[in-house]
Design a protein around this motif. Structure first.
Motif, PDB file in Angstrom:
ATOM      1  N   PHE A 163       6.782  -1.521   1.283  1.00 56.46           N
ATOM      2  CA  PHE A 163       5.543  -0.989   0.729  1.00 56.46           C
ATOM      3  C   PHE A 163       4.416  -2.029   0.784  1.00 56.46           C
ATOM      4  O   PHE A 163       3.288  -1.729   1.204  1.00 56.46           O
ATOM      5  CB  PHE A 163       5.775  -0.532  -0.718  1.00 56.46           C
ATOM      6  N   ALA A 164       4.709  -3.273   0.392  1.00 56.39           N
ATOM      7  CA  ALA A 164       3.682  -4.314   0.383  1.00 56.39           C
ATOM      8  C   ALA A 164       3.257  -4.683   1.802  1.00 56.39           C
ATOM      9  O   ALA A 164       2.073  -4.937   2.064  1.00 56.39           O
ATOM     10  CB  ALA A 164       4.181  -5.547  -0.361  1.00 56.39           C
ATOM     11  N   ALA A 168       7.604  -9.099  -3.987  1.00 59.51           N
ATOM     12  CA  ALA A 168       8.665  -8.257  -3.425  1.00 59.51           C
ATOM     13  C   ALA A 168       9.756  -9.103  -2.782  1.00 59.51           C
ATOM     14  O   ALA A 168      10.956  -8.831  -2.961  1.00 59.51           O
ATOM     15  CB  ALA A 168       8.069  -7.292  -2.404  1.00 59.51           C
ATOM     16  N   THR A 226      11.823 -10.641  -5.484  1.00 59.47           N
ATOM     17  CA  THR A 226      12.728  -9.650  -6.072  1.00 59.47           C
ATOM     18  C   THR A 226      13.950  -9.443  -5.183  1.00 59.47           C
ATOM     19  O   THR A 226      15.086  -9.436  -5.668  1.00 59.47           O
ATOM     20  CB  THR A 226      11.997  -8.311  -6.286  1.00 59.47           C
ATOM     21  N   LEU A 259      12.565  -2.195  -0.622  1.00 60.12           N
ATOM     22  CA  LEU A 259      11.568  -1.127  -0.663  1.00 60.12           C
ATOM     23  C   LEU A 259      10.192  -1.680  -1.014  1.00 60.12           C
ATOM     24  O   LEU A 259       9.177  -1.259  -0.443  1.00 60.12           O
ATOM     25  CB  LEU A 259      11.981  -0.056  -1.670  1.00 60.12           C
ATOM     26  N   MET A 260      10.163  -2.611  -1.956  1.00 59.08           N
ATOM     27  CA  MET A 260       8.890  -3.242  -2.314  1.00 59.08           C
ATOM     28  C   MET A 260       8.312  -4.028  -1.138  1.00 59.08           C
ATOM     29  O   MET A 260       7.097  -4.034  -0.925  1.00 59.08           O
ATOM     30  CB  MET A 260       9.083  -4.167  -3.526  1.00 59.08           C
ATOM     31  N   VAL A 261       9.175  -4.698  -0.368  1.00 48.18           N
ATOM     32  CA  VAL A 261       8.718  -5.451   0.800  1.00 48.18           C
ATOM     33  C   VAL A 261       8.087  -4.505   1.824  1.00 48.18           C
ATOM     34  O   VAL A 261       7.017  -4.787   2.372  1.00 48.18           O
ATOM     35  CB  VAL A 261       9.876  -6.260   1.429  1.00 48.18           C
ATOM     36  N   TRP A 274      -2.570  -8.036  -1.710  1.00 49.04           N
ATOM     37  CA  TRP A 274      -1.319  -7.692  -1.041  1.00 49.04           C
ATOM     38  C   TRP A 274      -0.425  -8.897  -0.749  1.00 49.04           C
ATOM     39  O   TRP A 274       0.802  -8.755  -0.833  1.00 49.04           O
ATOM     40  CB  TRP A 274      -1.603  -6.900   0.231  1.00 49.04           C
ATOM     41  N   LEU A 280      15.768  -2.360  -4.238  1.00 45.62           N
ATOM     42  CA  LEU A 280      14.428  -2.275  -4.816  1.00 45.62           C
ATOM     43  C   LEU A 280      13.492  -3.292  -4.174  1.00 45.62           C
ATOM     44  O   LEU A 280      12.350  -2.979  -3.816  1.00 45.62           O
ATOM     45  CB  LEU A 280      14.490  -2.493  -6.330  1.00 45.62           C
ATOM     46  N   GLY A 281      13.981  -4.516  -3.996  1.00 42.89           N
ATOM     47  CA  GLY A 281      13.166  -5.558  -3.374  1.00 42.89           C
ATOM     48  C   GLY A 281      12.793  -5.217  -1.940  1.00 42.89           C
ATOM     49  O   GLY A 281      11.652  -5.443  -1.519  1.00 42.89           O
ATOM     50  N   GLY A 285       1.600  -9.364  -3.814  1.00 39.07           N
ATOM     51  CA  GLY A 285       2.606  -8.312  -3.934  1.00 39.07           C
ATOM     52  C   GLY A 285       3.763  -8.505  -2.974  1.00 39.07           C
ATOM     53  O   GLY A 285       4.921  -8.268  -3.320  1.00 39.07           O
TER      54      GLY A 285
END
Length: 141
Positions: free
Chosen positions: A122-123, A97, A100, A118-120, A90, A115-116, A93
């Motif tokens: 989630f991670a 993120a 990104t 959202l990835m942050v 993690w 997108l970045g 990831g």
């Protein structure tokens, strides 16, 4: 914590002094102050002051640790420091993120920023709940 707050307050004092010298030097060399560097040094000094204040506040509330006492021994600091995940993916990831989202900011692409972020989220959730298992209410048999 006394050592930590002394270090941060000392670095903050140096940064404020460096900001003053930098401002006077650039004013003398260019007939105007170079504001980017001066403001960066002042903000860095404020950040170190904030951290030094936090460590000073915490140092007042806890007992002196072995590294804060003159008569402290190395063996007094031995023992369990906490739980550290031995093999988690993690953090990688989360770094990906953040990279990104940062690239989205650099190139000012809204879709990449979204997108970045959202990835942050989630991670960060994955890292936070990595070892959470089971339900809140145990099932009775």
């Amino acid at each position: 914590m006394k050592t930590e707050y002394k270090i941060f307050v000392g670095v903050a004092a140096f940064l404020f002094g460096a900001a003053a010298v930098y401002g006077f030097y650039t004013h003398g060399a260019q007939d105007q102050v170079e504001w980017i560097g001066t403001v960066a040094l002042i903000l860095s000094g404020l950040l170190c002051t904030m951290l030094g204040g936090f460590f000073w506040f915490v140092a007042r509330r806890i007992d002196a640790r072995p590294e804060d006492r003159e008569d402290g021994e190395i063996a007094e600091g031995a023992g369990e420091l906490g739980f550290f995940s031995p093999g988690s993916y993690w953090p990688f990831g989360l770094a990906l993120a953040c990279a990104t989202a940062g690239l989205g900011l650099v190139f000012w692409m809204w879709w990449l920023i979204a997108l970045g972020l959202l990835m942050v989220v989630f991670a960060a959730c994955g890292l936070l709940f990595e070892y959470y298992s089971g339900s809140r209410h145990p099932v009775e048999h």
